[in-house]
Design an enzyme around this catalytic site. Structure first.
Site, PDB file in Angstrom:
ATOM      1  N   ASP A 238       0.808  -1.216   0.000  1.00 23.00           N
ATOM      2  CA  ASP A 238       0.000   0.000   0.000  1.00 23.00           C
ATOM      3  C   ASP A 238       0.844   1.272   0.000  1.00 23.00           C
ATOM      4  O   ASP A 238       0.472   2.272  -0.636  1.00 23.00           O
ATOM      5  CB  ASP A 238      -1.008   0.002   1.154  1.00 23.00           C
ATOM      6  CG  ASP A 238      -0.399  -0.285   2.516  1.00 23.00           C
ATOM      7  OD1 ASP A 238       0.838  -0.310   2.642  1.00 23.00           O
ATOM      8  OD2 ASP A 238      -1.182  -0.501   3.469  1.00 23.00           O
ATOM      9  N   GLN A 305      -4.668   6.055  16.858  1.00 23.81           N
ATOM     10  CA  GLN A 305      -5.793   5.130  16.659  1.00 23.81           C
ATOM     11  C   GLN A 305      -6.019   4.281  17.906  1.00 23.81           C
ATOM     12  O   GLN A 305      -7.156   4.049  18.327  1.00 23.81           O
ATOM     13  CB  GLN A 305      -5.525   4.243  15.436  1.00 23.81           C
ATOM     14  CG  GLN A 305      -5.526   4.990  14.107  1.00 23.81           C
ATOM     15  CD  GLN A 305      -4.884   4.188  12.992  1.00 23.81           C
ATOM     16  OE1 GLN A 305      -4.378   3.083  13.199  1.00 23.81           O
ATOM     17  NE2 GLN A 305      -4.859   4.756  11.790  1.00 23.81           N
ATOM     18  N   GLY A 403      -4.353   9.083   4.748  1.00 25.41           N
ATOM     19  CA  GLY A 403      -5.314   9.564   5.736  1.00 25.41           C
ATOM     20  C   GLY A 403      -4.766  10.648   6.635  1.00 25.41           C
ATOM     21  O   GLY A 403      -5.497  11.550   7.073  1.00 25.41           O
TER      22      GLY A 403
END
Length: 466
Positions: A238, A305, A403
């Site tokens: 990714d 997170q 993000g």
């Protein structure tokens, strides 16, 4: 009539299907399906539920038929280093272990009994991370040798999904390099290294470049999803896909692919496998068209997170960012410390690190987040200096994609800490890079440069001055 391309982008916490097409000279994206992901505990080990993930992949593909937007091609990207082993009948041997599982503890010492750490970096150019595939396979050799004895194929996670879709087993180049088993000179498996480590050479598949056409969907998959299309390999790591989407026309570009991990680096054409590069823990991961992503893996937004799950469940990340911006706490932690890789409680770990170093201990979500954000910015500052020193180049801009490009407070303090103009966007960089590789294969773009020009004109970027 528009030609559509489907990117299946699966991260550590979620996956999504994004359709892309060109319109008026721009790349247009449409998210059509989203699903959750996460590690699960199986018999005391952290693993990925790849069976469920494959069902989600097919469910999202069916949505294309529902919408009447059949893609010319599709491709899957995921995180790096994790894999499956298959026997001669295509059955999995053991679970799909997750890289945060602790089975690789002390496996570095076992590897270094076969080859010294300095020599290993010299022949691979890949930074030491105890979860790299090279150490995971040593854990298999030590703990489940029967798996290696029975194995016929090793496939990285996206390679495995592509295999289930097409029946063709191959390994994509960018993800293969993260195994720490690929030569940066030959750009293929280092069989001498693999034999030295005692791993079976026959399990490693041919390495193909991003943009390679793997094949069509099998007949059974066509029946399940309602159509046929080509499977074209994106940069299946990714981060490699995200780097393809960095919207800069300059050859010398500094970037951060910001998400669960912060991958900060630049592109070079020849790997730097020097002792000094190893000391700085910089890595030479494969990129599109045999470029090298010369970068450092930084813990990234995984820390935020985790804290959000623990003490900020009812808040969104924008709110947490805004709250952190109002705090004046100056405590810092080392984001690259292994203690933050998979702690039982991230909040307590950050607090303990501050306490142990004699700094103010953060209390509450705002202060803990402020410590993490400021620590990341400080880590970015140091990494800029290291990369400039190693490349002999200076960078006046820092491109943040993924993000983390939405983390306004982090971007502002990063600009201030690094003294560089920060250009934030696109946020969907991984999916954009995924479809860019497919579009180049279909001659929608003539080159990566052409794709990046289109991406520049297609995305909205926010600029943060130092």
């Amino acid at each position: 009539m528009s030609r559509y391309y489907l990117a299946v982008d699966i991260g550590a916490s979620s996956g999504r299907h994004i359709l892309a097409h060109r319109e008026g000279g721009r790349m247009v994206l449409e998210e059509i399906y989203r699903f959750p992901n996460g590690m699960t505990n199986q018999d005391g080990s952290l693993v990925w539920d790849v069976d469920r993930l494959f069902e989600e992949i097919k469910a999202g593909m069916r949505q294309c038929a529902t919408l009447g937007k059949i893609p010319e091609s599709m491709g899957i990207d995921t995180w790096a280093v994790d894999y499956v082993l298959l026997d001669r009948d295509g059955r999995r041997l053991g679970p799909a272990y997750a890289y945060r599982d602790d089975r690789t503890a002390d496996m570095d010492r076992e590897v270094y009994r076969c080859m010294r750490e300095e020599e290993l970096y010299g022949v691979t150019g890949i930074q030491k991370q105890n979860f790299n595939t090279i150490y995971q396979l040593m854990a298999v050799k030590q703990q489940h040798p029967e798996y290696l004895e029975q194995a016929a194929k090793l496939l990285m996670i996206p390679d495995y999904f592509h295999y289930l879709l097409t029946g063709v087993a191959a390994t994509e180049y960018t993800n293969a390099t993260t195994t720490q088993l690929v030569s940066p000179i030959t750009k293929t498996w280092d069989m001498n290294l693999i034999r030295t480590l005692g791993y079976p050479t026959g399990i490693f598949q041919n390495i193909l470049l991003p943009g390679s056409e793997l094949g069509h969907l099998t007949e059974s998959i066509q029946e399940e999803v309602g159509y046929d299309c080509k499977v074209v390999l994106p940069a299946t790591h990714d981060t490699a896909s995200a780097v393809m989407a960095v919207p800069s026309n300059k050859e010398d570009t500094l970037y951060i692919s910001s998400g669960t991990w912060s991958l900060m680096g630049t592109e070079i054409m020849t790997a730097n496998c020097s002792p000094e590069s190893r000391e700085l823990n910089l890595t030479n991961e494969g990129g599109y068209d045999y470029r090298f992503r010369y970068l450092k893996n930084i813990m990234g937004l995984w820390m935020i997170q985790s804290v959000k799950k623990e003490i900020g469940q009812d808040m969104d990340f924008g709110t947490i960012c805004a709250m952190a911006a109002r705090e004046d706490i100056v405590s810092l932690v080392d984001c690259n410390d292994s203690r933050f890789l998979a702690p039982e409680n991230m909040t307590l770990e950050v607090q303990n690190a501050c306490r142990e170093s004699g700094q103010q201990v953060p209390e509450g979500i705002a202060q803990v987040a402020a410590v993490i954000y400021n620590s990341l910015a400080e880590c970015y500052r140091k990494t800029v200096e290291e990369i400039e020193h190693m490349t002999g180049k200076t960078y006046d801009r820092l491109y943040i994609v993924g993000g983390g490009a939405k983390a306004d407070y982090l971007n502002r303090i990063t600009a201030r800490a690094t003294g560089r103009t920060v250009c934030a966007g696109p946020t969907e960089a991984t999916a954009v890079g995924n479809v860019a590789a497919q579009m180049i294969a279909f001659r929608e773009f003539q080159s990566l440069h052409d794709a990046r020009v289109c991406i520049y004109h297609s995305c909205q970027m926010e600029i943060f001055e130092p």
